[in-house]
Design an enzyme around this catalytic site. Structure first.
Site, mmCIF file in Angstrom:
data_model
loop_
_atom_site.group_PDB
_atom_site.id
_atom_site.type_symbol
_atom_site.label_atom_id
_atom_site.label_comp_id
_atom_site.label_asym_id
_atom_site.label_seq_id
_atom_site.Cartn_x
_atom_site.Cartn_y
_atom_site.Cartn_z
ATOM 1 N N HIS A 52 -10.055 -29.130 23.457
ATOM 2 C CA HIS A 52 -10.824 -30.488 23.799
ATOM 3 C C HIS A 52 -12.495 -30.152 22.897
ATOM 4 C CE1 HIS A 52 -8.876 -31.689 27.742
ATOM 5 N NE2 HIS A 52 -8.154 -31.193 26.978
ATOM 6 N N GLU A 54 -15.517 -30.778 23.689
ATOM 7 C CA GLU A 54 -16.471 -29.900 24.454
ATOM 8 C C GLU A 54 -16.211 -28.493 24.197
ATOM 9 O OE1 GLU A 54 -15.913 -34.217 26.367
ATOM 10 O OE2 GLU A 54 -14.772 -32.545 25.681
ATOM 11 N N CYS A 85 -13.409 -29.541 30.868
ATOM 12 C CA CYS A 85 -14.758 -29.523 30.001
ATOM 13 C C CYS A 85 -15.965 -29.561 30.763
ATOM 14 C CB CYS A 85 -14.614 -30.740 28.951
ATOM 15 S SG CYS A 85 -13.256 -30.665 27.769
#
Length: 155
Positions: A52, A54, A85
Site C-alpha cells: 500500500h 503508506e 496502514c
C-alpha cells in the site's frame, strides 16, 4: 512548501499510479518541510498485498533516515488509511497524518475495509478467519528472553 502542496503531491502520485497500472493511492512523508519519501499502491503490480502507498512510503522513509522511528515526520496520503496502514503509521511514530479522500470514498470505489474493522471487534474464535492458539507456553519463553535481554533496542 505548504500542507496543501504536500497533499497535492500525494494526490498527483495516486493519479499517476492509476495510469501506471497501480491502485489510486499515493503517500508522501515530510520532515522539516521537505519530502523525504513517497509511496504508491503496487499491490497488483507487485503481487504484494502489503504494498500500500503508506506502507511503501514508511519503508522508504525508514531506509532513507536509517531508523524505524519516524518521529518528527508527517504523512500525507491521498485517502484515509486502511487498518493495516493506520497500524503501520502508529508503529512508525509519525507525528501527524493528513488525508484527502475518506474511507467511505474508498468503499464507493471498491476499496471497502469496513469488514476488517468489524472483525477486530469480534472474539478471535468467531472471526471469519479461523484461528487456533497453539504452543503458547513454549512461545512465551521468547518473550521472557526479550524481557531479560539487556542490549535490546526497544520499539
Amino acid at each position: 512548501m505548504e500542507k496543501i502542496d504536500f497533499m497535492r503531491e500525494a494526490v498527483r502520485l495516486s493519479a499517476e499510479n492509476v495510469k501506471n497500472g497501480g491502485g489510486p493511492f499515493g503517500a508522501v512523508i515530510v520532515k522539516n518541510g521537505e519530502i523525504i519519501a513517497t509511496g504508491v499502491n503496487r499491490v497488483t503490480a507487485n503481487n504484494d498485498p502489503t504494498a500500500h502507498a503508506e506502507v511503501s512510503a514508511i519503508r522508504a522513509a525508514g531506509q532513507k533516515l536509517g531508523t524505524f522511528d519516524l518521529s518528527g515526520c508527517d504523512i500525507y496520503t491521498s485517502c484515509e488509511p486502511c487498518p493495516m496502514c493506520l497500524g503501520a503509521i502508529y508503529w512508525a511514530h509519525l507525528d501527524r497524518m493528513y488525508y484527502a479522500c475518506n474511507k467511505d470514498d474508498a468503499a464507493d470505489a471498491g476499496f471497502d475495509d469496513s469488514f476488517i474493522y468489524k472483525e477486530l471487534e469480534i472474539d478471535p474464535k468467531d472471526r471469519r478467519l479461523k484461528s487456533e492458539n497453539l504452543l503458547r507456553p513454549e512461545a512465551l519463553k521468547t518473550f521472557e528472553m526479550w524481557k531479560e535481554k539487556g542490549d535490546k533496542v526497544e520499539y
